[in-house]
Scaffold this active site. Structure first.
Site, PDB file in Angstrom:
ATOM      1  CE  LYS A  51      -4.424  -1.513   0.573  1.00 54.13           C
ATOM      2  NZ  LYS A  51      -4.205  -2.594   1.256  1.00 54.13           N
ATOM      3  CB  SER A 304      -0.642  -8.109  -1.038  1.00 47.94           C
ATOM      4  OG  SER A 304      -1.454  -9.073  -0.161  1.00 47.94           O
TER       5      SER A 304
END
Ligand SMILES: *Cc1c(COP(=O)(O)O)cnc(C)c1O
Length: 328
Positions: A51, A304
């Site tokens: 992110k 991720s």
């Protein structure tokens, strides 16, 4: 469609602030799947998740005056941490609204980075309502976790790196929630390799993008506690960017049970020697589940994030039957 050039620009812009992460071959998964499988180690990213790419790109595109006003977002945890880090790096200040479903380890990291933290409601959508209220009242600048072109372009830089490391990539498996990650990666990979397939992976319960694509428009879903807490939340009933991109660019969606996600976390730890949070392990979990049978190789998986509570990680590794407790 989404511009490859926007993703290339994002890459240059964020390069001084983020890590280019390695893509490594997994011998065990390659053997199980009988095609070469590469792991994109994005859980090594600064702040522990991808992110930071989108948050950094978005904040660097703001004007000085906007940065001075401060930024705000709702988050399931990792975007809040990334935005707080990115804001601090440019001398801005972040306000992060989160629901009570966000794990305490993520909340405390965000506080540590100096953000103004607000815990509100039982779902990501309720946290978003608080953001809307504060934006209207205070003039803070909203930088959302996925539904923003500069955020999508930032996440897309992962796709550029995948194609460079694996030029013959045929299939990319990407964790899916609001769709910023998969939309960006798909735009980059398909921009460079139009025949490559993109598979989004998410949990069975509360899969908002899947329900929305099936309905042909953004719909609301109930949110449940999950080992993949970072995949919780809706896509926004007024979704502007990621719903349309997913409709065009996603080839398939795979849904996983909690025990399949747990098996992904365990395999990552025991066979790959990697600590992953549930959302970060869904690509591995999908391969192990057999739900991806017949994939064309080489396959790249995006790992991720790694921001799991370590006590929960121990419970998953030790096969405690219900690691999240009563509510699951
Ligand atoms: C946010 C997040 C996702 C999902 O990304 P979207 O852009 O919302 O689809 C996947 N994994 C991790 C670790 C995340 O933090």
């Amino acid at each position: 469609m989404f511009e490859l050039n926007g993703i290339r620009d994002a890459r240059g812009r964020i390069a001084p602030h983020i890590l280019s992460t390695p893509l490594v071959r997994s011998p065990t998964l390659s053997e199980i799947c009988r095609v070469p499988v590469g792991l994109k180690l994005e859980h090594y990213q600064t702040t522990g998740s991808f992110k930071l790419r989108g948050a950094t790109n978005a904040i660097l595109k703001l004007t000085e005056a906007e940065r001075a006003r401060g930024v705000i977002a709702a988050s399931t945890g990792n975007h809040g941490r990334a935005l707080s880090h990115a804001a601090k790096a440019v001398g801005s200040r972040a306000t992060i609204c989160m629901s009570r479903l966000v794990p305490e380890n993520k909340v405390s990291e965000i506080r540590r980075l100096g953000a103004d933290v607000r815990i509100i409601g039982e779902s990501h959508d309720e946290a978003q309502q608080e953001v809307d209220r504060l934006v209207a009242e205070t003039g803070l600048v909203m930088l959302p976790p996925f539904d923003h072109p500069d955020v999508v372009a930032g996440q897309g830089t992962i796709g550029l790196e995948i194609v460079e490391a694996m030029p013959d990539v045929a299939t990319v498996l990407v964790p899916l929630s609001g769709g910023g990650l998969v939309a960006g990666v798909a735009a980059a990979v398909k921009g460079l390799r139009p025949r490559a397939k993109i598979v989004g992976i998410t949990m069975e319960r509360g899969a908002a993008m899947k329900a929305s694509l099936d309905a042909g428009r953004p719909v609301q879903v109930k949110e449940f506690p999950s080992l993949a807490d970072s995949l919780g939340g809706g896509i926004g009933l007024d979704n502007k960017v990621t719903f349309d991109m997913c409709r065009v660019l996603l080839d398939e969606i795979v849904l996983l049970s909690e025990s399949e996600i747990a098996a992904g976390i365990r395999h990552a730890y025991e066979n790959e020697r990697e600590i992953l949070e549930g959302a970060g392990a869904v690509g591995i979990a999908a391969l192990l589940s057999g739900k991806c049978a017949g994939l064309r190789g080489p396959v790249a998986l995006v790992l991720s994030g790694r921001n799991i509570d370590m006590e929960l990680h121990r419970r998953v590794i030790n096969k405690v039957s219900n690691p999240l407790g009563e509510e699951v």
